[in-house]
Design a protein around this motif. Structure first.
Motif, PDB file in Angstrom:
ATOM      1  N   UNK A  93       0.805  -1.218   0.000  1.00 14.23           N
ATOM      2  CA  UNK A  93       0.000   0.000   0.000  1.00 14.23           C
ATOM      3  C   UNK A  93       0.843   1.274   0.000  1.00 14.23           C
ATOM      4  N   UNK A  94       1.972   1.251   0.692  1.00 17.66           N
ATOM      5  CA  UNK A  94       2.823   2.451   0.697  1.00 17.66           C
ATOM      6  C   UNK A  94       3.399   2.712  -0.683  1.00 17.66           C
ATOM      7  N   UNK A  95       3.752   1.654  -1.401  1.00 19.63           N
ATOM      8  CA  UNK A  95       4.228   1.822  -2.775  1.00 19.63           C
ATOM      9  C   UNK A  95       3.136   2.452  -3.636  1.00 19.63           C
ATOM     10  N   UNK A  96       1.912   1.948  -3.469  1.00 18.51           N
ATOM     11  CA  UNK A  96       0.799   2.493  -4.239  1.00 18.51           C
ATOM     12  C   UNK A  96       0.583   3.963  -3.922  1.00 18.51           C
ATOM     13  N   UNK A  97       0.616   4.312  -2.636  1.00 18.42           N
ATOM     14  CA  UNK A  97       0.396   5.702  -2.228  1.00 18.42           C
ATOM     15  C   UNK A  97       1.487   6.615  -2.786  1.00 18.42           C
ATOM     16  N   UNK A  98       2.716   6.152  -2.764  1.00 19.71           N
ATOM     17  CA  UNK A  98       3.833   6.940  -3.300  1.00 19.71           C
ATOM     18  C   UNK A  98       3.668   7.175  -4.795  1.00 19.71           C
TER      19      UNK A  98
END
Length: 346
Positions: free
Chosen positions: A218-223
């Motif tokens: 999810x953090x990759x997606x948000x970035x």
């Protein structure tokens, strides 16, 4: 002026404002355009300098044949028989037919035709320097200026509607490509290739975001989401003349909502929602550190819920912002000319 005459003038002027220059199929019906233009000269009290409707008519046909050649001219000029013709229609359609001009021809010669009405038919001296192609139309010619300017706006608006409809298929806007080629002083073909590559990168980013969410990153997606939205906002601001150097995500959102140069009609509700998402994005990233440092299972669970929600919401915002940008970019070339005239009818 008698009240009856004033009402007639107002009725005519209202008809000019609502005149249907371009049909739904993109074609121009030539005979009524030429007749109404002549009536506009009469409305303005300058009928003595008006070109004859027949001359305006023949000028466009001659330009199409000379510019595009006889084969394309035969394809783009259509003479349609009027089945319900009546004698009272003779002043507009004396030959019981209507001449319809295909938009493909107008794209190439419309500006030459309008320019020629003033400088070839009316013998108005050509300007020493380039500029607006219908600058020969004086703004105090109320009806004539309203009619010619209305045609200009209607035809450009039609072209932009077609351009927007084809963006999904082509992957870029022809108007944005023209704008880019002028701004960067590059060939139009090179501008097209740059925009195709950008469109491909946007689609690749959207696919990667979807994959990251499905895999739980999810953090990759948000970035990725922040990068994609920021890129769209930066490109938009840059193209409307707002110059920024390494702006933050917050700065981009603030500029697009407050800058006078970002004068298109903006989806402010979307940008406001994205700004709220930006704050949730900050909370998610900071929450990652907290959930990993305090050793509490509940903190990690709370983080996972927030990160999942933020990533999915960001994905939706990315899809919306890319769709908005790729439609709005046709307006980087502004087709309307500001008027200095008051527009009062006397």
């Amino acid at each position: 002026m008698k009240e009856t005459e004033q009402k007639q003038r107002q009725k005519f002027f209202d008809a000019i404002i609502e005149y249907p220059y371009i049909r739904d199929d993109g074609r121009l019906e030539l005979e009524p355009f030429c007749v109404y233009l002549s009536h506009c000269f009469g409305f303005d009290g300058i009928l003595e300098i008006s070109p004859q409707p027949r001359d305006v008519y023949l000028l466009l046909l001659d330009i199409i044949r000379e510019t595009l050649g006889p084969t394309d001219a035969n394809r783009y000029i259509r003479h349609q028989r009027i089945s319900d013709w009546t004698p009272d229609m003779a002043y507009i359609f004396p030959e019981k037919t209507k001449t319809c001009i295909h938009p493909s021809a107008l794209v190439h010669v419309s500006h030459i035709w309008i320019y020629g009405i003033g400088h070839d038919l009316m013998r108005i001296p050509e300007p020493a320097e380039g500029g607006k192609y219908f600058a020969w139309v004086k703004e105090d010619w109320l009806a004539v200026h309203t009619f010619i300017n209305g045609y200009h706006n209607a035809f450009y608006a039609f072209q932009k509607r077609i351009d927007k409809a084809r963006i999904a298929e082509k992957g870029y806007s022809l108007f944005e490509a023209l704008h880019l080629s002028r701004r960067k002083n590059i060939d139009f073909d090179e501008a097209e290739e740059l925009l195709k590559a950008r469109h491909a990168s946007y689609q690749a980013a959207l696919n990667r975001i979807e994959a990251a969410i499905n895999d739980g990153y999810f953090l990759e997606a948000i970035t990725l989401e922040e990068c994609l939205v920021s890129n769209c906002l930066f490109n938009f601001l840059d193209n409307v003349g707002v110059r920024l150097t390494n702006p933050s995500f917050h700065t981009l959102l603030n500029k697009i909502l407050t800058s006078d140069k970002a004068h298109q009609e903006l989806p402010t509700e979307l940008f406001t929602a994205i700004d709220e998402w930006r704050q949730a994005r900050n909370t998610s990233i900071h929450g990652y550190v907290t959930s990993r440092s305090d050793g509490l299972d509940q903190s990690r669970a709370d983080f996972d819920v927030m990160a999942t929600s933020t990533a999915r919401q960001g994905r939706d915002f990315c899809q919306s912002i890319v769709a908005w940008y790729e439609l709005e970019c046709v307006n980087f070339i502004r087709h309307q000319f500001p008027s200095k005239r008051s527009g009062n009818i006397h």
